[in-house]
Design a protein around this motif. Structure first.
Motif, PDB file in Angstrom:
ATOM      1  N   ARG A 179       3.456  27.027   2.311  1.00  0.00           N
ATOM      2  CA  ARG A 179       3.783  26.320   1.025  1.00  0.00           C
ATOM      3  C   ARG A 179       2.625  25.893   0.451  1.00  0.00           C
ATOM      4  O   ARG A 179       2.321  25.984  -0.869  1.00  0.00           O
ATOM      5  N   LEU A 180       2.045  25.078   1.181  1.00  0.00           N
ATOM      6  CA  LEU A 180       0.561  24.555   0.574  1.00  0.00           C
ATOM      7  C   LEU A 180      -0.416  25.736   0.220  1.00  0.00           C
ATOM      8  O   LEU A 180      -0.937  25.519  -0.973  1.00  0.00           O
ATOM      9  N   VAL A 181      -0.596  26.655   0.701  1.00  0.00           N
ATOM     10  CA  VAL A 181      -1.176  27.846   0.508  1.00  0.00           C
ATOM     11  C   VAL A 181      -1.025  28.266  -0.885  1.00  0.00           C
ATOM     12  O   VAL A 181      -1.562  28.715  -1.620  1.00  0.00           O
ATOM     13  N   GLN A 182       0.392  28.650  -1.032  1.00  0.00           N
ATOM     14  CA  GLN A 182       1.074  29.002  -2.154  1.00  0.00           C
ATOM     15  C   GLN A 182       0.707  28.127  -3.533  1.00  0.00           C
ATOM     16  O   GLN A 182       0.520  28.582  -4.519  1.00  0.00           O
ATOM     17  N   ALA A 217       8.902  10.825  -0.595  1.00  0.00           N
ATOM     18  CA  ALA A 217       8.563  10.548   0.863  1.00  0.00           C
ATOM     19  C   ALA A 217       9.776  10.995   1.627  1.00  0.00           C
ATOM     20  O   ALA A 217      10.753  10.925   1.146  1.00  0.00           O
ATOM     21  N   ALA A 218       9.389  11.542   2.727  1.00  0.00           N
ATOM     22  CA  ALA A 218      10.409  12.040   3.457  1.00  0.00           C
ATOM     23  C   ALA A 218      10.103  12.250   5.009  1.00  0.00           C
ATOM     24  O   ALA A 218       8.774  12.249   5.364  1.00  0.00           O
ATOM     25  N   ILE A 219      11.013  11.756   5.967  1.00  0.00           N
ATOM     26  CA  ILE A 219      11.051  11.822   7.352  1.00  0.00           C
ATOM     27  C   ILE A 219      11.643  13.278   7.607  1.00  0.00           C
ATOM     28  O   ILE A 219      12.908  13.273   7.435  1.00  0.00           O
ATOM     29  N   LEU A 220      10.993  14.137   8.177  1.00  0.00           N
ATOM     30  CA  LEU A 220      11.715  15.469   8.118  1.00  0.00           C
ATOM     31  C   LEU A 220      12.714  15.523   9.307  1.00  0.00           C
ATOM     32  O   LEU A 220      12.402  14.957  10.681  1.00  0.00           O
ATOM     33  N   ASP A 238      10.253  21.194   0.142  1.00  0.00           N
ATOM     34  CA  ASP A 238       9.905  21.758  -1.096  1.00  0.00           C
ATOM     35  C   ASP A 238      10.190  20.681  -2.265  1.00  0.00           C
ATOM     36  O   ASP A 238       9.493  20.573  -3.041  1.00  0.00           O
ATOM     37  N   ARG A 239      11.195  19.646  -1.999  1.00  0.00           N
ATOM     38  CA  ARG A 239      11.578  18.715  -2.881  1.00  0.00           C
ATOM     39  C   ARG A 239      10.184  17.664  -2.900  1.00  0.00           C
ATOM     40  O   ARG A 239       9.888  17.426  -4.201  1.00  0.00           O
ATOM     41  N   SER A 279       2.437  14.623 -10.736  1.00  0.00           N
ATOM     42  CA  SER A 279       0.755  14.327 -10.430  1.00  0.00           C
ATOM     43  C   SER A 279       0.708  13.043  -9.876  1.00  0.00           C
ATOM     44  O   SER A 279      -0.244  12.395 -10.192  1.00  0.00           O
ATOM     45  N   LYS A 280       1.347  12.881  -8.552  1.00  0.00           N
ATOM     46  CA  LYS A 280       1.252  11.639  -7.823  1.00  0.00           C
ATOM     47  C   LYS A 280       1.179  12.254  -6.369  1.00  0.00           C
ATOM     48  O   LYS A 280       1.680  13.297  -6.054  1.00  0.00           O
ATOM     49  N   PRO A 281       0.602  11.294  -5.502  1.00  0.00           N
ATOM     50  CA  PRO A 281       0.702  11.757  -4.087  1.00  0.00           C
ATOM     51  C   PRO A 281       2.279  11.941  -3.507  1.00  0.00           C
ATOM     52  O   PRO A 281       2.978  10.881  -4.112  1.00  0.00           O
ATOM     53  N   VAL A 282       2.198  12.453  -2.445  1.00  0.00           N
ATOM     54  CA  VAL A 282       3.427  12.376  -1.950  1.00  0.00           C
ATOM     55  C   VAL A 282       3.293  12.010  -0.132  1.00  0.00           C
ATOM     56  O   VAL A 282       2.146  12.441   0.317  1.00  0.00           O
ATOM     57  N   TYR A 283       4.433  12.097   0.387  1.00  0.00           N
ATOM     58  CA  TYR A 283       4.381  11.762   1.960  1.00  0.00           C
ATOM     59  C   TYR A 283       5.352  12.614   2.862  1.00  0.00           C
ATOM     60  O   TYR A 283       6.629  12.520   2.609  1.00  0.00           O
TER      61      TYR A 283
END
Length: 558
Positions: free
Chosen positions: A6-9, A130-133, A143-144, A153-157
């Motif tokens: 996903r990051l590469v995409q 943010a999510a703990i998977l 994905d969410r 356009s903000k950081p996520v965790y």
């Protein structure tokens, strides 16, 4: 592998960070994706800064991985800065196993109270999602969270327990890349209709371009807008040079009362129609709230909503609202007989001139240094300037063609820019990164120079040595002991941090020495160039003098 793919995409090809026992399996899995390259940093804070610079320099996202607790808490200042400055960075934490958390085991890196969510809660304060998977919902939550980073356009965790890191998850979602921000069609239609009415018959329009335009990669749209007759464009410091500063539509940089051109200030403050495009009305960006325009009486284009006067159009993205402005202005042909002279034909920053004596044989001053840099700056550069003396000096420059100024004027965390230069150099290798940083700032993060060198990168670094925290001296207590820093042998550091890797280093204290160093820097394209610039410790760029006075007044009032 799902997360890495996903990051590469999303355009991420470098993952910054440090290993720790809780993210080792995670890293082993992610790095099986060939398109993702590991860039080990010297500490987690620097990794966060590097990911921030990477995202700003043309990528959709930046990403870093740390271990739980000690690693992620070291990085959180960098993530908070990304939040304040609207930079989409993904913090990926290697989390203890699901069973350990469920049982509340007293593991290392915890606070020994069986609560594993302390740091998750801390990150929720400085991230958009943010999510703990868990294994059951990992792909959906990944994905969410990534969608939130792109749309806000903000950081996520993302916290990934050691057992979840190696769990198998469905990959069917990977067939479709994640979509970026989208507008609500009905809201966009209403906005466009009302915008047409608002601009009807208006001959002159001023656009104040803010840093959020960069976050959404809207530089080309702004440049097209500059070609519309009757449109004049000023930029906030965080968006300096979004339009070529020699362009007839450019008004230069606007900072309220600190704006260098009076005609440019009037063009913004007295605009018959003012369009605020991705602006941030913070203290430093507005000259301590000395702007004279009323945002409530403007067309205000935000990240995911727009305003016309005091009507709000929810669900309208900055991309679509700015495109609507361009389309409406073109359709209305706001000026029918040629382009008028821009209100600030003498528009840009008032660039200071120094005498031949000052620039050649005398000791360097801030005036002399920045004046010579003005003449030397190459086209197609990413100029990075640290908070304080460096950023204020760079604001006085007229940026060359196809260049950009990257700084952190909202969060203003000193030391940010050196690791950010690692990120910009990897994200945009076709542009040379040129860093200006003070000695006090560099002492916080200089160790990332080793990563820059070992990665084979070749930025030009100007270390402005003024013997301490000159920006703080300008605000208050210039001779206080806490304003000093211990002297370092700066030009020895590249050889210490990367023995055997060739670089060019020099110290300059006069105009003649600076001239020679600049010629060498321009001619040296395949190596890092490190130039230590000695200037008086109480000497400041004029913008810094004015900003410091504003800060001093604000602090005394408080």
């Amino acid at each position: 592998m799902y997360l890495a793919t996903r990051l590469v995409q999303c355009g991420v090809h470098h993952l910054f960070g440090l290993p720790g026992d809780f993210n080792l399996s995670l890293l082993d899995e992610m790095l099986t994706v060939d398109e993702l390259t590991w860039v080990g940093s010297t500490n987690e804070l620097n990794a966060a800064y590097a990911a921030d610079g990477y995202a700003r320099a043309g990528r959709k996202l930046g990403a870093l991985s740390t271990t739980y607790g000690v690693g992620e808490m070291s990085a959180i200042n960098g993530i908070a800065g990304a939040y304040a400055e609207d930079v989409p960075v993904v913090q990926i934490t290697g989390f203890p196993s699901t069973s350990a958390a469920a049982e509340g085991l007293l593991l290392h890196h915890t606070l020994i109270d069986s609560d594993y969510n302390h740091f998750f809660r801390a990150y929720k304060e400085v991230t958009a999602a943010a999510a703990i998977l868990t294994a059951a919902t990992a792909s959906r939550d990944i994905d969410r969270v990534l969608l939130a980073a792109m749309r806000e356009s903000k950081p996520v965790y993302l916290a990934i327990p050691t057992d979840v890191a190696v769990a198998r998850v469905p990959d069917s979602n990977l067939r479709d890349p994640l979509a970026g921000p989208r507008s609500d069609p009905a809201a966009l239609s209403r906005f466009t209709r009302d915008l047409y009415a608002r601009l009807q018959g208006t001959a002159e329009v001023t656009v104040l371009a803010g840093p959020r335009l960069h976050r959404r990669r809207l530089e080309d749209t702004v440049r097209r807008l500059a070609e519309v007759p009757g449109v004049h464009i000023a930029s906030q410091p965080g968006a300096k040079a979004i339009v070529d500063e020699s362009h007839p539509s450019s008004l230069g940089t606007y900072m309220g009362a600190i704006t260098r051109s009076q005609s440019a200030r009037e063009a913004v403050d007295q605009a018959p129609v003012l369009i605020l495009a991705g602006v941030v009305l913070s203290d430093l960006l507005t000259g301590f709230f000395s702007h004279r325009f009323d945002p409530r009486q403007s067309v205000d284009l935000g990240m995911n909503e727009a305003h016309i006067d005091q009507t709000t159009y929810y669900g309208v993205t900055l991309e679509d609202s700015l495109n609507a402005v361009e389309s409406v202005l073109h359709a209305q042909r706001v000026i029918t007989e040629g382009r008028p002279v821009a209100p600030a034909a003498t528009n840009q920053t008032v660039h200071r001139k120094v005498s031949g004596t000052d620039i050649s044989s005398g000791s360097l001053t801030q005036d002399a240094f920045w004046s010579r840099i003005q003449a030397w700056l190459p086209d197609d550069a990413i100029v990075i300037a640290d908070a304080g003396t460096a950023f204020c000096g760079a604001l006085e420059l007229k940026m060359p063609n196809n260049s950009d100024l990257l700084g952190q004027p909202v969060w203003s965390s000193i030391g940010y820019t050196l690791p950010a230069t690692l990120g910009t150099s990897l994200a945009a290798p076709e542009q040379r990164s040129v860093l200006f940083i003070g000695d006090g700032s560099a002492q916080l993060t200089i160790q990332e120079l080793t990563t820059i060198l070992h990665q084979g990168l070749s930025p030009i670094i100007f270390l402005i040595n003024n013997e301490g925290y000159t920006v703080e001296r300008a605000i208050q207590s210039p001779h206080a002991v806490y304003q000093d820093v211990y002297p370092w042998n700066w030009t020895a550091l590249p050889g210490v941090l990367a023995p055997g890797i060739d670089s060019v280093t020099t110290v300059v204290s006069t105009g003649t020495e600076l001239e020679t160093a600049l010629e060498t820097a321009a001619a040296t394209t395949g190596k890092l160039v490190f130039i230590e610039v000695l200037v008086p410790k109480l000497d400041t760029p004029s913008i810094l003098t004015e900003l410091a006075a504003g800060l001093a007044d604000a602090n005394s009032s408080a």
